[in-house]
Design a protein around this motif. Structure first.
Motif, short mmCIF file in Angstrom:
data_model
loop_
_atom_site.label_atom_id
_atom_site.label_comp_id
_atom_site.label_asym_id
_atom_site.label_seq_id
_atom_site.Cartn_x
_atom_site.Cartn_y
_atom_site.Cartn_z
N GLU A 182 32.35 55.94 27.06
CA GLU A 182 33.73 55.64 26.70
C GLU A 182 34.17 54.26 27.19
O GLU A 182 35.04 53.64 26.57
CB GLU A 182 34.67 56.71 27.25
N GLU A 183 33.62 53.79 28.31
CA GLU A 183 33.99 52.49 28.85
C GLU A 183 32.73 51.70 29.17
O GLU A 183 31.81 52.22 29.79
CB GLU A 183 34.82 52.65 30.13
N LEU A 184 32.72 50.42 28.77
CA LEU A 184 31.56 49.57 29.00
C LEU A 184 32.03 48.20 29.44
O LEU A 184 32.81 47.54 28.76
CB LEU A 184 30.73 49.45 27.72
N ILE A 185 31.57 47.78 30.62
CA ILE A 185 31.92 46.47 31.16
C ILE A 185 30.67 45.61 31.19
O ILE A 185 29.71 45.93 31.88
CB ILE A 185 32.54 46.61 32.57
N LEU A 186 30.70 44.54 30.42
CA LEU A 186 29.56 43.62 30.33
C LEU A 186 29.97 42.21 30.75
O LEU A 186 29.52 41.23 30.18
CB LEU A 186 29.01 43.61 28.89
N ASP A 187 30.84 42.12 31.73
CA ASP A 187 31.34 40.82 32.18
C ASP A 187 30.24 40.01 32.87
O ASP A 187 29.41 40.55 33.58
CB ASP A 187 32.48 41.01 33.19
N ASN A 188 30.28 38.70 32.63
CA ASN A 188 29.44 37.74 33.33
C ASN A 188 27.94 38.05 33.21
O ASN A 188 27.22 38.07 34.19
CB ASN A 188 29.85 37.67 34.81
N ASN A 189 27.49 38.27 31.97
CA ASN A 189 26.08 38.58 31.71
C ASN A 189 25.38 37.54 30.84
O ASN A 189 24.29 37.79 30.36
CB ASN A 189 25.96 39.96 31.05
N LEU A 190 26.02 36.40 30.60
CA LEU A 190 25.46 35.33 29.76
C LEU A 190 25.11 35.83 28.35
O LEU A 190 24.17 35.34 27.72
CB LEU A 190 24.21 34.71 30.41
N LEU A 191 25.87 36.80 27.85
CA LEU A 191 25.65 37.32 26.50
C LEU A 191 26.19 36.32 25.50
O LEU A 191 27.25 35.74 25.69
CB LEU A 191 26.35 38.67 26.32
N GLY A 192 25.45 36.14 24.40
CA GLY A 192 25.84 35.16 23.40
C GLY A 192 26.10 35.80 22.05
O GLY A 192 26.37 37.00 21.95
N ASN A 193 25.99 34.99 21.00
CA ASN A 193 26.26 35.47 19.65
C ASN A 193 25.21 36.46 19.15
O ASN A 193 25.44 37.13 18.15
CB ASN A 193 26.34 34.28 18.69
N ASP A 194 24.08 36.57 19.84
CA ASP A 194 23.04 37.50 19.43
C ASP A 194 23.26 38.91 20.00
O ASP A 194 22.39 39.76 19.92
CB ASP A 194 21.66 36.97 19.85
N LEU A 195 24.44 39.16 20.55
CA LEU A 195 24.77 40.47 21.13
C LEU A 195 24.69 41.56 20.06
O LEU A 195 25.31 41.45 19.00
CB LEU A 195 26.19 40.44 21.72
N VAL A 196 23.91 42.60 20.35
CA VAL A 196 23.78 43.74 19.44
C VAL A 196 23.98 45.01 20.25
O VAL A 196 23.20 45.31 21.16
CB VAL A 196 22.39 43.77 18.74
N LEU A 197 25.04 45.73 19.93
CA LEU A 197 25.31 47.01 20.59
C LEU A 197 24.84 48.13 19.68
O LEU A 197 24.99 48.03 18.45
CB LEU A 197 26.80 47.17 20.86
N PRO A 198 24.33 49.22 20.26
CA PRO A 198 24.00 50.38 19.42
C PRO A 198 25.30 51.10 19.02
O PRO A 198 26.38 50.77 19.54
CB PRO A 198 23.15 51.26 20.36
N GLY A 199 25.20 52.04 18.13
CA GLY A 199 26.38 52.81 17.73
C GLY A 199 26.93 53.59 18.92
O GLY A 199 26.24 54.39 19.53
N LEU A 200 28.18 53.31 19.27
CA LEU A 200 28.85 54.00 20.38
C LEU A 200 30.18 54.56 19.85
O LEU A 200 31.23 53.95 20.01
CB LEU A 200 29.09 53.02 21.54
N PRO A 201 30.13 55.74 19.22
CA PRO A 201 31.30 56.26 18.52
C PRO A 201 32.49 56.62 19.42
O PRO A 201 33.62 56.64 18.96
CB PRO A 201 30.77 57.51 17.80
N ARG A 202 32.27 56.87 20.70
CA ARG A 202 33.36 57.25 21.60
C ARG A 202 33.86 56.10 22.48
O ARG A 202 34.79 56.28 23.25
CB ARG A 202 32.92 58.40 22.50
N LEU A 203 33.25 54.95 22.38
CA LEU A 203 33.62 53.82 23.22
C LEU A 203 35.03 53.36 22.87
O LEU A 203 35.32 52.98 21.75
CB LEU A 203 32.63 52.66 23.03
N HIS A 204 35.93 53.40 23.87
CA HIS A 204 37.31 52.96 23.64
C HIS A 204 37.65 51.71 24.45
O HIS A 204 38.64 51.04 24.17
CB HIS A 204 38.32 54.07 23.91
N THR A 205 36.83 51.37 25.46
CA THR A 205 37.10 50.19 26.29
C THR A 205 35.85 49.34 26.39
O THR A 205 34.79 49.84 26.78
CB THR A 205 37.55 50.62 27.71
N LEU A 206 35.99 48.06 26.06
CA LEU A 206 34.87 47.13 26.14
C LEU A 206 35.37 45.81 26.69
O LEU A 206 36.31 45.22 26.16
CB LEU A 206 34.25 46.91 24.75
#
Length: 198
Positions: A28-52
């Motif tokens: 439901e919540e995913l924090i990916l702060d300060n991970n040097l993620l760029g435009n190639d970011l690909v998340l899998p299907g997360l149907p219940r995720l409400h906070t990113l």
């Protein structure tokens, strides 16, 4: 069953894979702060995720990211992109101002209409209405420099100095001495201090 997950920055690795998130379908919540993620970011299907939160990463292509998030996170209500180039911020870049940030919010709300919070600020009714009407037109597009104009224009370095003083070997300078002595009688700083306070 995990509902909250925070991944801290791993700066030593060049490959940043989020493949393992597919095992957390009820996340439901995913924090990916300060991970040097760029435009190639690909998340899998997360149907219940409400906070990113994707703060302080290297995301520059906002439209691509929002299209991807609309597809894989249908329940998303809170999104934060602060500290990315895609999120215009006048504190980080002198080229950006409050109007850029308003256009950014309008465009994000157009792409993700279910958001309740964007960048730690609640989405207002007025913003939501404006996103419905104008959101599609709020994408900021910078004109691309054509290769013809770059190739034909000679390099011209601007200098405020006259052409005679540009060479390093020809120096001409003036040295002088000033006899002015500052007494502070006309100082603006002294007008708020009374004589009895000195």
């Amino acid at each position: 069953m995990e509902k909250y997950l925070s991944l801290s920055g791993n700066h030593s690795s060049n490959k940043r894979s989020l493949e393992g998130l597919s095992a957390f379908e009820s996340l439901e919540e995913l924090i990916l702060d300060n991970n040097l993620l760029g435009n190639d970011l690909v998340l899998p299907g997360l149907p219940r995720l409400h906070t990113l939160t994707l703060n302080k990463n290297q995301i520059t292509d906002l439209e691509c990211l929002l299209d991807h998030l609309a597809e894989v996170t249908p329940a998303l209500e809170y999104l934060s992109l602060l500290g990315n180039v895609a999120c215009p911020n006048e504190l980080i870049s002198l080229e950006k101002d409050e109007e850029d940030y308003k256009r950014y919010r309008c465009f994000v709300l157009h792409k993700l209409p279910n958001l309740k919070f964007l960048d730690a600020r609640k989405v207002t009714k007025q913003e939501r209405e404006e996103a419905l009407v104008r959101g599609a037109f709020m994408k900021v597009v910078k004109p691309k420099a054509s290769s013809d104009s770059v190739a034909t224009s000679p390099e011209c370095h601007y200098t405020p100095l006259p052409s005679a003083s540009r060479e390093l070997t020809s120096h001409r300078g003036v040295l002088g001495k000033c006899r002015y002595i500052y007494y502070g009688k006309n100082s603006e700083g002294n007008r708020f201090i009374r004589d009895d306070q000195l």
